[in-house]
Design a protein around this motif. Structure first.
Motif, PDB file in Angstrom:
ATOM      1  N   CYS A 215      -0.510   3.587   8.445  1.00 22.89           N
ATOM      2  CA  CYS A 215      -0.863   4.951   8.837  1.00 22.89           C
ATOM      3  C   CYS A 215      -1.664   5.010  10.129  1.00 22.89           C
ATOM      4  O   CYS A 215      -1.864   6.099  10.694  1.00 22.89           O
ATOM      5  N   GLU A 220       3.730   5.941  16.878  1.00 24.02           N
ATOM      6  CA  GLU A 220       3.343   7.261  16.374  1.00 24.02           C
ATOM      7  C   GLU A 220       4.376   7.781  15.383  1.00 24.02           C
ATOM      8  O   GLU A 220       4.032   8.375  14.356  1.00 24.02           O
ATOM      9  N   GLN A 221       5.646   7.525  15.665  1.00 26.11           N
ATOM     10  CA  GLN A 221       6.730   7.980  14.798  1.00 26.11           C
ATOM     11  C   GLN A 221       6.654   7.306  13.428  1.00 26.11           C
ATOM     12  O   GLN A 221       6.796   7.962  12.394  1.00 26.11           O
ATOM     13  N   ARG A 223       4.028   5.920  12.009  1.00 28.12           N
ATOM     14  CA  ARG A 223       2.811   6.330  11.293  1.00 28.12           C
ATOM     15  C   ARG A 223       3.035   7.652  10.556  1.00 28.12           C
ATOM     16  O   ARG A 223       2.596   7.819   9.414  1.00 28.12           O
ATOM     17  N   LYS A 224       3.720   8.588  11.222  1.00 21.32           N
ATOM     18  CA  LYS A 224       3.964   9.897  10.608  1.00 21.32           C
ATOM     19  C   LYS A 224       4.990   9.807   9.485  1.00 21.32           C
ATOM     20  O   LYS A 224       4.930  10.568   8.518  1.00 21.32           O
ATOM     21  N   ASP A 228       6.023   9.609   3.669  1.00 17.73           N
ATOM     22  CA  ASP A 228       7.234  10.273   3.180  1.00 17.73           C
ATOM     23  C   ASP A 228       8.312   9.244   2.828  1.00 17.73           C
ATOM     24  O   ASP A 228       9.052   9.415   1.854  1.00 17.73           O
ATOM     25  N   CYS A 334      11.740   4.855   9.864  1.00 15.99           N
ATOM     26  CA  CYS A 334      12.271   6.020  10.580  1.00 15.99           C
ATOM     27  C   CYS A 334      13.795   6.094  10.539  1.00 15.99           C
ATOM     28  O   CYS A 334      14.394   7.070  11.020  1.00 15.99           O
TER      29      CYS A 334
END
Length: 362
Positions: A215, A220-221, A223-224, A228, A334
């Motif tokens: 996290c 950045e991608q 981590r977000k 989910d 991702c």
């Protein structure tokens, strides 16, 4: 006189570091018996229980004083040892050998400040005449000029430096061609945890091991997307008939992640937590499969022939899975279709059996 050996960069909160400490102690005791005295610097904020656990392992604390985040322990080196040792601690200047088992500290991923701290600690031991050996761990990358300068100083002071993967080895060799730099696998691979406990897992359990580092590290991608991704993976595993249980591999932050996942997945099983790191490895070895974001969670699974998949924020994951022949099991949080791919593999017993066979042959 007994030699004093410091095992540095370890602790009991992070179970990977704790397992490295445990395995280091066992190997040193087996080779040198009672001819050495083992010491370690308690991790900042360590509990009384952790200090007691280290004492039971026969590891004494190094004397230290911290006032307002400033380390003043070096001033204890000016006191006679007879004034310090009655309190069950040893002076830093009395260390004969420093074994650094930091895991991942010397890297731009953690920033120059951590490398500076490590260089100061090593230089202090070196100046007092101690031999310094960096045990198998990950290194690099070193893109910052300052970090390169510091790492070169460390290489010059160390007697031996062991990189536990080819990528880390290459990062070091870009700085120096010193013969001190060598390759060696993670020492916890050989940690035998059989017979330490009865399993608390139900047969066929898939263990999920989250990591708060996912996290705040990586892109950045990623981590977000991380939380989910873990939720979607957990839901689809449950919907496919799998039993899912969470395991906390490090402290309060990982515990919070486990609680979030447990709540949102509506799991009735307890979150697995153990003080003894061998119990962590033992229970990982009892799982049907492991989905981990903790590096030593992956080491514990792969070294016990348990099918394993990992999310990643550093090269150490990819190189570990390469060494075991399953680089494709490092997950991209991702990527579309990644969750379905894992679920299909975990629910296919023939594929799992094949994976176990390949791992046993390693």
């Amino acid at each position: 006189m007994k030699k004093i050996v410091e095992i540095a960069g370890v602790g009991l909160v992070n179970k990977g570091a704790a397992l490295m400490l445990t395995e280091s102690v066992l190997r040193l005791r087996k080779k040198y018996s009672d001819d050495i005295r083992l010491v370690s610097r308690p991790a900042r904020g360590s509990s009384y229980e952790a200090a007691v656990a280290m004492g039971r392992m026969g590891v004494l604390p190094l004397a230290e004083i911290v006032i307002r985040e400033v380390e003043l322990g070096r001033y204890l080196n000016y006191l006679p040892s007879k004034l310090v040792e009655p309190f069950g601690v040893l002076r830093s200047k009395d260390v004969d050998v420093m074994l650094d088992a930091s895991g991942l500290k010397y890297s731009d991923d953690w920033g120059v400040a951590e490398i500076e701290k490590g260089e100061r600690e090593i230089r202090a031991k070196f100046n007092y005449g101690a031999r310094v050996i960096l045990l198998p761990q990950a290194f690099g990358p070193f893109n910052n000029i300052r970090s390169k300068e510091l790492m070169l100083k460390i290489i010059n002071m160390a007697e031996l430096i062991y990189a536990r993967d080819e990528c880390s080895y290459d990062y070091l060799r870009e700085l120096s061609d010193s013969p001190k730099i060598r390759r060696c696998a993670d020492i916890t691979i050989g940690c035998d945890c059989r017979g330490v406990s009865d399993s608390k897992l139900t047969d066929g359990t898939v263990l999920m091991v989250p990591n708060q580092r996912m996290c705040d590290k990586g892109t950045e991608q990623s981590r977000k997307a991380y939380l989910d991704f873990m939720l979607k993976l957990g839901r689809e595993l449950l919907e496919s008939g799998n039993r899912v249980q969470l395991l906390n591999h490090e402290g309060a932050a990982d515990r919070e992640l486990c609680e979030q996942l447990k709540s949102k997945l509506k799991l009735e099983t307890d979150i697995l937590e153990f003080v003894d790191p061998r119990l962590i490895k033992y229970h990982i070895g009892c799982a049907k499969a492991v989905i981990t974001s903790r590096f030593h969670g992956a080491v514990s699974a792969l070294s016990q022939s348990v099918p394993c998949f990992a999310t990643s924020w550093n090269h150490k994951y990819r190189t570990l899975f390469q060494d075991f022949g399953f680089e494709e099991n490092v997950l991209d949080v991702c990527a579309d279709g990644e969750v379905r791919r894992v679920v299909n593999l975990v629910t296919n017993e023939d594929r799992l059996t094949s994976m176990r066979s390949v791992l046993r042959a390693k």
